[in-house]
Design a protein around this motif. Structure first.
Motif, short mmCIF file in Angstrom:
data_model
loop_
_atom_site.label_atom_id
_atom_site.label_comp_id
_atom_site.label_asym_id
_atom_site.label_seq_id
_atom_site.Cartn_x
_atom_site.Cartn_y
_atom_site.Cartn_z
N GLU A 452 -8.78 -25.84 -1.02
CA GLU A 452 -8.52 -24.78 -1.99
C GLU A 452 -7.26 -25.06 -2.80
O GLU A 452 -7.21 -24.82 -4.01
CB GLU A 452 -8.42 -23.43 -1.27
CG GLU A 452 -9.75 -22.96 -0.68
CD GLU A 452 -9.64 -21.61 0.00
OE1 GLU A 452 -8.53 -21.01 -0.07
OE2 GLU A 452 -10.62 -21.16 0.60
N HIS A 461 -10.80 -23.94 -8.93
CA HIS A 461 -10.93 -22.99 -7.82
C HIS A 461 -11.63 -21.70 -8.27
O HIS A 461 -12.54 -21.21 -7.59
CB HIS A 461 -9.55 -22.66 -7.23
CG HIS A 461 -9.59 -21.58 -6.19
ND1 HIS A 461 -10.05 -21.80 -4.92
CD2 HIS A 461 -9.22 -20.26 -6.25
CE1 HIS A 461 -9.98 -20.67 -4.23
NE2 HIS A 461 -9.46 -19.74 -5.01
N MET A 465 -15.18 -20.09 -6.78
CA MET A 465 -15.24 -18.79 -6.12
C MET A 465 -16.24 -17.85 -6.79
O MET A 465 -16.69 -16.87 -6.18
CB MET A 465 -13.84 -18.15 -6.10
CG MET A 465 -12.84 -18.91 -5.24
SD MET A 465 -13.43 -19.22 -3.55
CE MET A 465 -13.55 -17.54 -2.93
N GLY A 470 -19.22 -19.33 -2.73
CA GLY A 470 -17.96 -20.04 -2.99
C GLY A 470 -18.06 -21.51 -2.62
O GLY A 470 -18.94 -22.22 -3.10
#
Length: 586
Positions: A452, A461, A465, A470
C-alpha cells in the motif's frame, strides 16, 4: 514443430531411465513385482481344483470333500480379487508418484532454460510435454511393463500346467496359435503407427490452440477467423483419423482373437471327446482345459495393446527427457550477492547475436555512474531491447564484457543479479489472480502495508481501492480487465517493492494516452530517484533530462551525450527529434 517418426526397436536404456524415477518408491515397485508372481501361482489353481473336484469328489460322491473344496475355491477367489485390486491400485499409485516427481523436475528445468529456447519452441509444445507426455509415462507403470510381466508369467504358468496335464491335448488346443501371433503382430504395428500419429496430432492441436487463443485479437482484427478455423479443422481431422485408424484395428483384432479362441476350444473338444470316450482323458481335465484356454486368451488379448501403451509411454518419456537433457541455459556459477550494489554499469566492446554470428549488437561500449539515467533511442530493430536483455543475463554475449560496479556479470549469481535489476516492460504481463499477488509475485516477505505504501508513492492506491475487493480484486488472464496504463503502474509498484539498484524501463509510455503518460512519467521520476536507470524511449520528450542518451542504429552506437549535446551535433538524434517534433506539430 517436432514430428515423431515410428520406432521399431524397443529401447531398454530408455526404460531403465524411466525406472530411475521410481527409486524413491522401491518398496511399492518390489511389492507390485511380487504380486505378479502371486498371480502366476494362483491362476492355474482354480481350474486344477475344479478338475480334482469333478474327477475325484463328484465321481466318487464325496460330498463332504466337495463342500471343503468349494470353500477353498471361494477363499482362493477372494484372495485373488484382493491381490488384483491392490496390484491395480499400487501400480497406478506408483505411476502417479513418478509422474508427480517428473513433472516437478521438468518444470524446474523449463523455468531455468535460456530464453533462446523459448524463442524457438512453441508454448503449446511445452504444455504437451509438461502435461500430456508426462501423464502418458504413468501408463508405463499402470498398464505397461509391470502388467506385461504379470501377464507373461501367468501365460507361462498356465502353459506349464497344461503341458503337465496332457501335452497332446495342449498341442491340439494351441495349434491355431501361429494365426494369433501373426494377428497380434499386425495389430501391434497398426496401432503403434496410429498412436504416433495421435501424439503428433495432440502436440499440434495444443500448440495451435494456445497460440491462436493468445493471439485472438490479431485473428479477429484481420478477419482471419475462417482461414484459421480451416487450419484448425485440418489438424483436428488428422487427430480424428489417427484415432479412427486405431479404433478400426481394435475392432478387427478382438473379434479375430475370439474366433481363434473358438477354434481352439472346438479342436480341444473334438480331440478330447474321443479321448474321454476311450478313458484316456478325464472329464475334469476337459473342463479344466476350457478354463485354461479362456485364462490364456484373456491376457493374450490385451498383451499387444499393453505393449503399444508401453511404447507410447516410452515415446512420451523420450520427448520429456529431451527437455531434461537440454543444456541451453545460462550457467549460474557466480558467488557475488550484490547486497551493496551501487549500480555502475559498464559495457566494454560487447557483441551479441541471437543466431550464429549474425550480430544484432556490435562493439557496444558505454559507462553509467551510480544514480545516472541512461536513455537508449533508435529505430525499431536497432537493438534497444536486446541491451536490457543481456544486462540481466537473459542471454549470453559472445564477445566483450558487461560489468556492474566493476564486477563482470557471470561473477554474480543469477538470483542476486536479477533481484537487483528491476525491469518494467512495455507489454506488462499480469497473471490470473489478485492485484496483491501480481504485485508481490507470492513473495511472503512483502507485507500488505509495504504494498500500500509503494502504491501511494506511485499514485495508484486510490484507483485500486475503488475496485471491488481492493487489492484482492481478481484480474483476468494477462490483466485484460485493466487498461494498459493501469497495468503499467502496477508493474511500477512491483519494481519499487523489490528496491532494485538498477531500474530498466522498456518504452513504458509508448502505448498510453496523454493523461496516463503524465501519471506514468511522475511515477518514473519517483522510481528512478537515487537509482541507476536505463530507459528505452520511444518518445524523446520523456528523456530530455537523462544524464546520457545513447543513439543506436543497426546494432551500433552512432552518438552518445546529453540532450543538448546531441541536438548540437545535428546527426541521428537531431533527425529523430525533428521527425517527432514535426509529427507532433501536425
Amino acid at each position: 514443430m517436432e514430428n515423431l517418426a515410428v520406432k521399431k526397436v524397443f529401447d531398454f536404456s530408455l526404460l531403465r531411465r524411466i525406472f530411475t524415477f521410481a527409486a524413491p518408491y522401491k518398496r511399492a515397485l518390489y511389492l507390485s513385482v511380487a504380486m505378479t508372481v502371486i498371480f502366476a501361482v494362483i491362476s492355474p489353481l482354480r481350474p486344477y481344483l475344479i478338475q480334482v473336484t469333478v474327477d475325484k469328489y463328484i465321481a466318487n460322491q464325496l460330498m463332504k470333500m466337495l463342500v471343503t473344496v468349494t470353500i477353498v475355491q471361494i477363499a482362493l477367489l477372494a484372495v485373488e480379487t484382493v491381490v488384483r485390486f491392490y496390484f491395480s491400485y499400487l501400480t497406478n499409485w506408483l505411476g502417479q508418484s513418478v509422474v508427480k516427481d517428473l513433472r516437478v523436475t521438468v518444470y524446474k528445468k523449463i523455468v531455468h532454460l535460456n530464453l533462446a529456447f523459448f524463442d524457438k519452441t512453441p508454448i503449446g509444445t511445452l504444455t504437451t510435454r509438461t502435461v500430456n507426455d508426462i501423464e502418458a509415462i504413468n501408463d508405463v507403470f499402470s498398464e505397461g511393463i509391470i502388467s506385461i510381466v504379470s501377464d507373461l508369467l501367468t501365460i507361462l504358468a498356465i502353459l506349464v500346467v497344461m503341458f503337465i496335464e496332457d501335452w497332446r491335448l495342449t498341442l491340439v488346443s494351441l495349434s491355431p496359435f501361429p494365426i494369433l501371433i501373426f494377428a497380434t503382430y499386425v495389430f501391434k504395428e497398426s496401432v503403434n503407427k496410429s498412436f504416433y500419429r495421435v501424439r503428433n496430432a495432440v502436440s499440434a492441436l495444443n500448440a495451435f490452440v494456445q497460440e491462436h487463443l493468445t493471439g485472438m485479437v490479431v485473428v479477429q482484427a484481420f478477419t482471419s477467423e475462417k482461414r484459421e478455423f480451416a487450419r484448425f479443422k485440418h489438424i483436428n481431422k488428422e487427430h480424428r483419423k489417427a484415432n479412427i485408424d486405431a479404433i478400426f484395428a481394435y475392432s478387427v483384432f478382438f473379434p479375430v482373437v475370439e474366433i481363434i479362441l473358438a477354434i481352439s476350444l472346438g479342436l480341444m473338444v473334438w480331440w478330447g471327446s474321443n479321448k474321454v470316450l476311450n478313458y484316456e482323458v478325464t472329464q475334469g481335465v476337459m473342463i479344466a482345459f476350457i478354463m485354461y484356454l479362456n485364462m490364456l486368451f484373456r491376457p493374450l488379448r490385451m498383451l499387444a495393446d499393453k505393449f503399444n501403451t508401453l511404447q507410447m509411454g516410452m515415446v512420451a518419456s523420450e520427448r520429456v527427457f529431451k527437455i531434461l537433457d537440454n543444456q541451453d541455459y545460462i550457467p549460474d556459477r557466480g558467488h557475488e550477492k550484490g547486497n551493496k550494489m551501487k549500480g555502475a554499469i559498464t559495457f566494454d566492446h560487447v557483441h551479441f547475436a541471437y543466431v550464429d554470428d549474425r550480430y544484432v549488437l556490435k562493439d557496444i561500449t558505454f559507462h553509467a555512474n551510480p544514480g545516472d539515467t541512461v536513455a537508449i533511442v533508435g529505430h525499431t530493430g536497432s537493438g534497444k531491447t536486446t541491451i536490457i536483455s543481456i544486462l540481466n543475463r537473459l542471454y549470453e554475449i559472445q564477445k566483450g564484457s558487461i560489468k556492474i560496479d566493476g564486477i563482470e556479470l557471470p561473477a554474480y549469481s543469477l538470483e542476486a543479479l536479477r533481484s537487483r535489476i528491476g525491469v518494467v516492460l512495455q507489454d506488462v504481463f499480469l497473471f490470473s489472480g489478485s492485484i496483491y499477488d501480481n504485485i508481490t509475485l507470492h513473495n511472503k516477505a512483502i507485507t500488505r502495508e509495504q504494498v500500500e505504501e509503494a502504491s501511494r508513492l506511485i499514485g495508484i492506491h486510490d484507483f485500486i481501492m475503488q475496485l471491488p475487493g481492493g487489492y484482492d480484486y481478481q484480474v483476468m488472464e494477462r490483466g485484460s480487465t485493466l487498461s494498459l496504463g493501469q497495468r503499467q503502474l502496477i508493474s511500477f509498484v512491483r519494481a519499487l517493492l523489490y528496491d532494485p539498484a538498477i531500474l530498466v524501463l522498456d518504452e513504458a509510455t509508448s502505448s498510453v494516452d496523454t493523461e496516463s503518460e503524465m501519471m506514468i512519467q511522475q511515477a518514473i521520476d519517483k522510481l528512478i530517484a537515487d537509482r541507476t536507470a536505463v530507459i528505452i524511449a520511444h518518445r524523446l520528450s520523456t528523456i530530455s533530462k537523462a544524464d546520457k542518451i545513447i543513439v543506436l542504429d543497426k546494432g551500433e552506437i552512432k552518438e552518445m551525450g546529453t540532450h543538448e549535446e546531441l541536438l548540437k551535433l545535428e546527426g541521428f538524434y537531431y533527425k529523430l527529434h525533428s521527425m517527432q517534433f514535426n509529427a507532433n506539430k501536425v
